[in-house]
Design a protein around this motif. Structure first.
Motif, mmCIF file in Angstrom:
data_model
loop_
_atom_site.group_PDB
_atom_site.id
_atom_site.type_symbol
_atom_site.label_atom_id
_atom_site.label_comp_id
_atom_site.label_asym_id
_atom_site.label_seq_id
_atom_site.Cartn_x
_atom_site.Cartn_y
_atom_site.Cartn_z
ATOM 1 N N ASN A 12 -5.735 10.479 9.191
ATOM 2 C CA ASN A 12 -4.641 10.161 9.706
ATOM 3 C C ASN A 12 -3.391 10.058 8.648
ATOM 4 N N LEU A 13 -2.515 10.948 8.761
ATOM 5 C CA LEU A 13 -1.523 10.964 7.723
ATOM 6 C C LEU A 13 -0.660 9.716 7.521
ATOM 7 N N GLU A 14 -0.391 9.109 8.615
ATOM 8 C CA GLU A 14 0.465 7.917 8.669
ATOM 9 C C GLU A 14 -0.501 6.514 8.035
ATOM 10 N N SER A 15 -1.586 6.480 7.996
ATOM 11 C CA SER A 15 -2.457 5.553 7.670
ATOM 12 C C SER A 15 -3.307 5.815 6.256
ATOM 13 N N ASP A 668 20.346 2.602 -3.487
ATOM 14 C CA ASP A 668 20.505 3.175 -1.934
ATOM 15 C C ASP A 668 19.152 3.079 -1.331
ATOM 16 N N ILE A 669 18.041 3.193 -2.080
ATOM 17 C CA ILE A 669 16.571 3.108 -1.116
ATOM 18 C C ILE A 669 15.847 2.032 -2.097
ATOM 19 N N HIS A 670 15.710 1.095 -1.232
ATOM 20 C CA HIS A 670 14.761 -0.109 -1.771
ATOM 21 C C HIS A 670 13.752 -0.498 -0.650
ATOM 22 N N VAL A 671 12.488 -0.301 -0.877
ATOM 23 C CA VAL A 671 11.305 -0.650 0.019
ATOM 24 C C VAL A 671 10.526 -1.573 -0.662
ATOM 25 N N GLN A 672 10.208 -2.683 0.078
ATOM 26 C CA GLN A 672 9.529 -3.649 -0.431
ATOM 27 C C GLN A 672 8.391 -4.517 0.211
ATOM 28 N N THR A 673 7.263 -4.629 0.433
ATOM 29 C CA THR A 673 6.370 -5.011 1.149
ATOM 30 C C THR A 673 5.288 -5.861 0.364
ATOM 31 N N TYR A 674 4.477 -6.363 1.275
ATOM 32 C CA TYR A 674 3.186 -7.070 0.474
ATOM 33 C C TYR A 674 1.966 -6.166 0.740
ATOM 34 N N MET A 675 0.946 -5.896 -0.083
ATOM 35 C CA MET A 675 -0.036 -4.891 0.256
ATOM 36 C C MET A 675 -1.355 -5.649 -0.228
ATOM 37 N N GLY A 676 -2.338 -5.070 0.393
ATOM 38 C CA GLY A 676 -3.626 -5.365 0.148
ATOM 39 C C GLY A 676 -4.040 -4.223 -1.011
ATOM 40 N N ALA A 680 -2.348 1.629 1.662
ATOM 41 C CA ALA A 680 -1.479 2.483 1.844
ATOM 42 C C ALA A 680 -0.404 2.214 2.534
ATOM 43 N N PHE A 681 0.937 2.405 2.322
ATOM 44 C CA PHE A 681 2.063 1.998 3.068
ATOM 45 C C PHE A 681 3.052 3.093 3.175
ATOM 46 N N ILE A 682 3.489 3.234 4.337
ATOM 47 C CA ILE A 682 4.293 4.434 4.797
ATOM 48 C C ILE A 682 5.514 3.872 5.520
ATOM 49 N N GLN A 683 6.702 4.190 4.978
ATOM 50 C CA GLN A 683 8.096 4.073 5.671
ATOM 51 C C GLN A 683 8.794 5.001 6.071
ATOM 52 N N VAL A 684 9.147 4.937 7.255
ATOM 53 C CA VAL A 684 10.043 5.932 8.112
ATOM 54 C C VAL A 684 11.454 5.900 8.032
ATOM 55 N N ASN A 719 14.237 14.727 12.716
ATOM 56 C CA ASN A 719 15.298 13.716 12.695
ATOM 57 C C ASN A 719 14.724 12.458 11.873
ATOM 58 N N THR A 720 13.550 12.457 11.383
ATOM 59 C CA THR A 720 12.813 11.437 10.471
ATOM 60 C C THR A 720 12.156 12.161 9.202
ATOM 61 N N PHE A 721 12.212 11.322 8.217
ATOM 62 C CA PHE A 721 11.011 11.656 7.186
ATOM 63 C C PHE A 721 10.262 10.503 6.730
ATOM 64 N N MET A 722 9.228 10.565 6.062
ATOM 65 C CA MET A 722 8.405 9.338 5.653
ATOM 66 C C MET A 722 8.173 9.318 4.244
ATOM 67 N N MET A 723 8.143 8.098 3.399
ATOM 68 C CA MET A 723 7.724 7.960 2.013
ATOM 69 C C MET A 723 6.522 7.007 2.233
ATOM 70 N N ASN A 724 5.689 7.462 1.371
ATOM 71 C CA ASN A 724 4.250 6.668 1.157
ATOM 72 C C ASN A 724 3.873 6.240 -0.101
ATOM 73 N N VAL A 725 3.382 5.134 -0.395
ATOM 74 C CA VAL A 725 2.402 4.765 -1.805
ATOM 75 C C VAL A 725 1.296 4.037 -1.411
ATOM 76 N N THR A 726 0.404 3.915 -2.300
ATOM 77 C CA THR A 726 -0.780 3.270 -2.205
ATOM 78 C C THR A 726 -0.733 2.047 -3.549
ATOM 79 N N ALA A 727 -0.980 0.900 -3.037
ATOM 80 C CA ALA A 727 -0.965 -0.237 -3.666
ATOM 81 C C ALA A 727 -2.277 -0.037 -4.932
ATOM 82 N N THR A 728 -2.046 -0.483 -6.022
ATOM 83 C CA THR A 728 -3.029 -0.551 -7.065
ATOM 84 C C THR A 728 -3.684 -2.053 -7.159
ATOM 85 N N ALA A 729 -3.065 -2.905 -6.737
ATOM 86 C CA ALA A 729 -3.944 -4.017 -6.364
ATOM 87 C C ALA A 729 -3.082 -4.890 -5.201
ATOM 88 N N ALA A 730 -3.802 -6.099 -4.959
ATOM 89 C CA ALA A 730 -2.938 -6.673 -3.884
ATOM 90 C C ALA A 730 -2.016 -7.397 -4.651
#
Length: 751
Positions: A12-15, A668-676, A680-684, A719-730
């Motif tokens: 699943n590319l989204e997860s 212009d672009i700033h995405v922040q979250t808390y991850m385990g 992996a985190f995907i922003q649309v 109409n949309t695009f996605m950006m994704n990252v994977t956390a190196t630690a919690a």
């Protein structure tokens, strides 16, 4: 070609996780893929979205696979690694299809890292990742980050068996045992067959292969002894089993039978020679001929014997009412058609009987005692005929001198027939023709411009480019520049514009010593070009700062496939384009071109307009500017009308969109979250407008990140695009573009 163990995986590319291909749920831990030390295998990977629909990949994408039991990055060998040379190897998987999101990855588990990290353990939990590099972007995106199981094998190295009766033999042991056995039969006769005796020793059988009978049939199953009667019975065609017609579903040659259904015969069946005796027996031809009866009037027995001498007579029943006979038509007292009523006894009595009155005997006329012709009504009072009355009645020249006031009409002095409506009066009324002339003139001034950014207001890629050369390159939105040779000193936005106040900017080309021809083109997509099967007009304003007059060339072409301009055929000027008007030095010149392009081959696939500045006009120190470019339907150029900036930008963003890079003090672009850990985190992101096709997304520059790598980017729609990252630690995780304008995202769907 070697065949390796294949492991099918659905991602699943989204997860970024492995999922069950049946329902899309994450796979359970007991179904995690297992990799064995020392083996080579092929991963058959299918990338899908959350609805399990295939997620297409680009043919130019590069991939890599990493397998390890930890996340150390310094001097720590991976357990397994596959670069792009191990992707989609021919023969590894028949279903490989980038368009359907399917790739194969060959993986080698015979590595030092695999051996070291397994040690003597039966199995070790590990992680494996698949990364994707999109063309033009050095930063990868992580498509898969998932747990797996790495397993040890029983034995791989040479060594002696552990006991006299081992569970396995090494290659060295097997060779030694075979040598010992072969030595025992070295004295056997040449070509004799060898056999094992009950002691497991190889012995000479004393027989050669030729001593044994060659099998001529298959010995599996049960066989009958050879029997000539059986063979004779099998080959018999004389019905040895006495099968009846009924058993075979056939019609018998004798006896009574009922045959159902329609039977069609290719020839007439022959019946018995006797006549039928019952109602439903078939009648043959002879029976019908013998009983057909009379075939003509004279064949009847009760008619006259001949027609001779009977002309003009009619048949009638004889006096005895026993037969027919010919009789003469009686003349006495009868009316004959040839006499035209002259044979009536009394014409006057006949008229009375018919109720005709005496009008039948009077002449037609206007005098007394005549019958009127009936050409007018005879009721009421009549005037004697008078030519003046008829002339007055037919007159349309106002014979009674009726005034406008009498009919409540406006005087002609109130009517304005001027098509410019210059009087601007509150007391005059414009005629229909004047209104149409005025409206048509206004419509011409605002004719729709089919060129996008013809006023050169939008420059998303930057306002100055010093690298435009022989490779087609966009600078001002929707306009691509190409040189025949050499590199232009500048392609830039200029505030030098034609007079009239309709333009703020122009496209400026600054020449260099080795530059030859320069082409400025815009491509029109199929959906718009298909509506241009008509007479069209191109117009523009060109400033010549080359030091001498030159004549630009317009090349109008169509692509070989819909919206695919890899191959373009020039259609005007016999394939060589056409000269526009000569441009004098140090002045703005309006150029135009009109043609009926409805017959252009492949017009429905798209249209390319290419303005060529001739060689020698953009050498060192020369400047050429372009402004107010326009393409419209019609046979003449109408006034240029700029669009609102918001509308023009939206049209440009259908083909190219830049997000970020504004060089401000904020992100212009700033995405922040808390991850385990390792999550992996995907922003649309939603695009500002629907793009022409699924774009190619590119992340430009090095971004500020925390607890993750550089974000990856991919597009699956318009109409949309996605950006994704994977956390190196919690923990807290974020990424953001630089504030100096060096980091941004581009979406490209240009033609």
């Amino acid at each position: 070609m070697p065949t390796y163990r294949r492991i099918p995986l659905t991602v699943n590319l989204e997860s970024g996780r492995l999922v069950d291909p049946a329902d899309g749920t994450p796979i359970a831990s007991q179904y995690l893929p297992s990799f064995y030390y020392g083996e080579k295998l092929v991963l058959c990977v299918s990338f899908v979205d959350s609805s399990l629909a295939p997620s297409p990949l680009n043919e130019s994408d590069l991939f890599e696979l990493s397998l390890d039991s930890n996340f150390a990055h310094d001097d720590d060998p991976l357990m397994a690694y596959s670069d792009d040379t191990k992707i989609d190897i021919a023969g590894d998987w028949d279903d490989i299809s980038r368009a359907n999101g399917k790739i194969s990855i060959r993986m080698d588990c015979l590595t030092t890292g695999f051996s070291q990290k397994l040690g003597s353990s039966e199995q070790v939990e590990a992680w494996f990742e698949i990364k994707r590099y999109i063309q033009g972007d050095s930063s990868p995106s992580v498509l898969l980050h998932n747990k797996c199981i790495t397993k040890n094998v029983v034995h791989l190295n040479e060594g002696e068996p552990a006991s006299a009766n081992p569970l396995y033999y090494t290659a060295t042991t097997i060779d030694s045992l075979l040598d010992d056995k072969i030595a025992k039969v070295s004295s056997a006769s040449e070509d004799n067959l060898a056999v094992f005796n009950t002691d497991g020793e190889i012995k000479d059988s004393g027989s050669k292969a030729a001593d044994f009978a060659t099998a001529s049939h298959n010995h599996s199953g049960v066989y009958e002894p050879a029997n000539a009667n059986i063979q004779s019975h099998i080959s018999s065609t004389s019905n040895p089993h006495s099968v009846t017609a009924t058993q075979a579903g056939a019609v018998a040659t004798s006896g009574n039978e009922t045959v159902a259904g329609v039977k069609t015969f290719s020839s007439f069946p022959v019946t018995p020679s006797s006549a039928p005796t019952t109602d439903y027996q078939a009648a043959n031809k002879k029976y019908v001929d013998d009983n057909k009866g009379a075939t003509s009037f004279l064949g009847l027995t009760d008619t006259p014997a001949a027609y001779t001498g009977q002309a003009g007579k009619f048949p009638k029943v004889n006096a005895g009412e026993t037969a027919l006979e010919f009789a003469t038509i009686p003349g006495g007292g009868d009316m004959l058609s040839t006499n035209n009523l002259s044979d009536v006894a009394s014409a006057a009595t006949s008229r009375t009987n018919l109720g005709l009155g005496d009008s039948a005997t009077k002449n037609v006329g206007t005098a007394s005692g005549t019958v009127a012709a009936g050409d007018h009504a005879h009721t009421g009072t009549y005037e004697p005929a008078n030519a003046n009355i008829q002339s007055h009645i037919s007159s349309t020249s106002n014979p009674h001198s009726v005034t406008a006031a009498q009919v409540s009409a406006l005087p002609t002095s109130y009517l304005d027939t001027d098509g410019t409506l210059a009087a601007n009066s509150d007391t005059k009324i414009a005629s229909q023709k004047a209104v149409k002339t005025y409206v048509d003139a206004q419509s011409g001034a605002a004719a729709e411009n089919l060129i996008i950014n013809g006023n050169f207001d939008i420059w998303q890629r930057g306002t100055d480019d010093t690298g435009v050369t022989t490779t087609r390159k966009y600078v001002a939105d929707r306009f691509a520049i190409t040189t025949g040779a050499g590199t232009l000193a500048h392609v830039q936005r200029s505030s030098t514009v034609p007079s009239g106040g309709k333009s703020k900017y122009s496209l400026e080309l600054v020449g260099a010593a080795d530059v030859t021809t320069v082409d400025i083109d815009q491509r029109i997509e199929a959906g718009i070009a298909s509506m241009l099967a008509a007479t069209v007009t191109f117009s523009a304003k060109i400033y010549n700062g080359s030091g001498a007059a030159f004549t630009p060339i317009l090349l109008v072409g169509t692509p070989s496939a819909e919206d695919n301009f890899a191959s373009v055929t020039v259609r005007n000027g016999g394939g060589s384009g056409e000269n526009l008007q000569e441009c004098a030095d140090s002045a703005w010149t309006t150029v135009s071109w009109t043609a009926d392009i409805s017959a252009y081959t492949n017009l429905a696939y798209g249209l390319e307009l290419k303005l060529r500045v001739p060689s020698g006009s953009l050498v060192s120190g020369d400047t050429v500017r372009l402004a107010q470019a326009k393409l419209e339907i019609g046979s003449s150029a109408t006034a240029f009308q700029p669009r609102l900036l918001g509308e023009e930008l939206s049209r440009c963003q259908r083909y190219y969109t830049k997000i970020g890079g504004s060089s401000t003090s904020t992100y212009d672009i700033h995405v922040q979250t808390y991850m385990g850990d390792a999550a992996a985190f995907i922003q649309v992101f939603t695009l500002p407008t629907t793009m022409r096709a699924t774009p190619t997304g590119t992340k430009v520059g090095t971004w500020t990140v925390n607890n993750c790598g550089q974000p990856g980017i991919y597009c699956t729609g318009t109409n949309t695009f996605m950006m994704n990252v994977t956390a190196t630690a919690a923990g807290a995780t974020y990424y953001r573009n630089p504030t100096d304008g060096s980091g941004y995202v581009t979406m490209n769907a240009e033609l």
